[in-house]
Write a protein that holds these residues in place. Structure first.
Motif, short mmCIF file in Angstrom:
data_model
loop_
_atom_site.label_atom_id
_atom_site.label_comp_id
_atom_site.label_asym_id
_atom_site.label_seq_id
_atom_site.Cartn_x
_atom_site.Cartn_y
_atom_site.Cartn_z
N ALA A 86 43.05 23.94 13.62
CA ALA A 86 44.30 24.69 13.76
C ALA A 86 45.24 24.43 12.60
CB ALA A 86 44.98 24.33 15.09
N GLY A 87 45.14 23.27 12.00
CA GLY A 87 45.98 22.89 10.86
C GLY A 87 45.36 21.71 10.16
N ASP A 109 39.94 27.96 0.26
CA ASP A 109 39.34 28.29 1.55
C ASP A 109 40.34 28.17 2.69
OD1 ASP A 109 36.94 28.86 0.38
OD2 ASP A 109 35.76 27.49 1.61
N LEU A 110 41.22 27.18 2.63
CA LEU A 110 42.25 27.05 3.66
C LEU A 110 43.16 28.27 3.65
CD1 LEU A 110 43.27 23.29 3.25
CD2 LEU A 110 41.94 24.28 5.12
N GLU A 111 43.54 28.71 2.46
CA GLU A 111 44.45 29.85 2.35
C GLU A 111 43.78 31.12 2.83
OE1 GLU A 111 47.63 31.74 -0.84
OE2 GLU A 111 46.33 30.07 -1.42
N VAL A 115 44.62 28.93 7.35
CA VAL A 115 44.87 27.60 7.92
C VAL A 115 46.11 27.00 7.27
CG1 VAL A 115 43.98 25.27 8.28
CG2 VAL A 115 42.44 27.24 8.43
N VAL A 116 47.14 26.78 8.06
CA VAL A 116 48.39 26.20 7.56
C VAL A 116 48.22 24.69 7.47
CG1 VAL A 116 50.85 25.88 8.03
CG2 VAL A 116 49.74 28.05 8.57
N GLY A 117 48.56 24.14 6.29
CA GLY A 117 48.43 22.70 6.08
C GLY A 117 49.67 22.10 5.46
#
Length: 386
Positions: A86-87, A109-111, A115-117
């Protein structure tokens, strides 16, 4: 070297825990807002396997290793078709990617996955806080959501769902059945209930000579019987095992049919419930690839990969009688850090399970032999049935 903590307004981010604790850092991955259960994972490698493990659905994962992302992301090490966390929380994301297999950066890949980090915070301090206070609801706020007041952010966190009581199998399971043919010397077929199964699990079963029939978590006992499998397997997965009564009833019916059974992680918890034991939520869970587990039968200590926030409540060091009429049961493995049950073995029916991950792709591989044990169990069961 740690980058300066001063950030431009557009890059500001904040991690908010449900007890009101706040950690300010900089945005990482997608910008926006995410809510989930804050947990920490202790692996120094294998972040790609962690991100794509369906068992992490609904969780904001903090990596305790300080430097993450240097090997980038590739197309070979994913455990499912997408990122499930989820994060994501890291201290120092790598500024460069250096690996011959890398196709993209972790940040990319997160962006792209939305996926908010958050990066640039003291992850050691957060880990110590979670170890003391327990895993809890949390939120990461960046972009426009970083401008919300502290009170507004906390209100959103407190409005999020707690992990206890959640059934998340429907979120991560396949919607349609599919089959992987055996790649080793064929010994039979296995029905796999996909509760969040990892790709490496299916590959290891196929390598042991099984035609692997993967079923959605909505499958019934009639669906299993229609396949006429030689064995049943329940996978890992997210959520609270106490909220999976339907899966427990499916397992009980299969055990009464005499199907050999092997369960991993969530599948261990569901075997415990099927046998008549209860489950409970751990304070902060086991997540990482360095948990010492004792195999009671051999006295051997295995270094194992874990990802679980719930455990089976069963007595260690004695043989119990199943309250559901399945005969004698013993705890086969337990964690040497805190004596948490890590495996169950049925003495009167062909069934066993482990709480940890013998299929761990990032390592260690101490427990990979359990797939061989399952193969031997199925072969012996077929021979005894003749």
């Amino acid at each position: 070297m740690t980058e300066p903590t001063t950030a431009r307004p557009a890059d500001q981010a904040v991690l908010v825990l449900e007890d009101g604790t706040r950690y300010e850092g900089r945005a990482y991955g997608a910008r926006g807002r995410t809510l989930g259960e804050a947990v920490f994972a202790t692996g120094m490698t294998g972040y790609q396997e962690t991100l794509t493990d369906p068992s992490y659905a609904g969780q904001i994962v903090l990596m305790t290793a300080p430097h993450i992302g240097n090997t980038g992301m590739n197309d070979e090490d994913t455990e499912s078709a997408r990122i499930w966390v989820a994060g994501y929380i890291v201290r120092d994301p790598s500024r460069v990617v250096s690996n011959f297999r890398a196709k993209r950066s972790l940040d990319d890949d997160l962006e792209s996955a939305g996926v908010v980090g958050i990066a640039g915070i003291d992850t050691r301090a957060v880990t110590r806080h979670i170890r003391s206070a327990g895993a809890m609801r949390a939120g990461i706020f960046s972009g426009a959501d970083a401008s919300l007041t502290a009170g507004e952010q906390l209100e959103l966190v407190l409005g999020g769902a707690a992990m206890a009581g959640q059934n998340l199998s429907g979120t991560v399971s396949t919607t349609e059945p599919y089959t992987l043919p055996a790649t080793g010397d064929r010994v039979g077929s296995v029905a796999v209930l996909d509760l969040g199964v990892k790709t490496s699990t299916l590959n290891f079963l196929a390598e042991r000579g099984f035609d692997v029939h993967v079923l959605p978590q909505t499958a019934s006992i009639e669906d299993v019987r229609a396949l006429a499998p030689d064995a049943l397997f329940f996978s890992n997965g997210p959520g609270d095992p106490s909220a999976s009564d339907r899966h427990v009833e499916l397992l009980r019916a299969s055990l009464r049919d005499g199907l050999p059974y092997f369960g991993i992680c969530f599948g261990n918890q569901l075997l415990g419930r099927a046998l008549g034991f209860s489950t409970y939520k751990l304070p902060f869970g086991h997540r990482g690839i360095n948990q010492p587990v004792l195999d009671v039968a051999t006295g051997r200590v295995e270094i194992t990969a874990h990802n679980h926030g719930f455990a089976v409540d069963a007595p260690i060091g004695e043989v119990s009688e199943s309250a559901q009429g399945f005969g004698r049961v013993e705890v086969s493995h337990y964690d040497l850090n805190d004596n948490v049950v890590e495996g169950l073995n049925c003495l009167d029916i062909p069934a066993f399970s482990v709480q940890y991950h013998p299929e761990s792709a990032a390592g260690p591989h101490d427990a990979n032999y359990l797939f061989d044990r399952f193969r031997d169990l199925v072969i012996a069961s077929k021979e005894n049935g003749k």
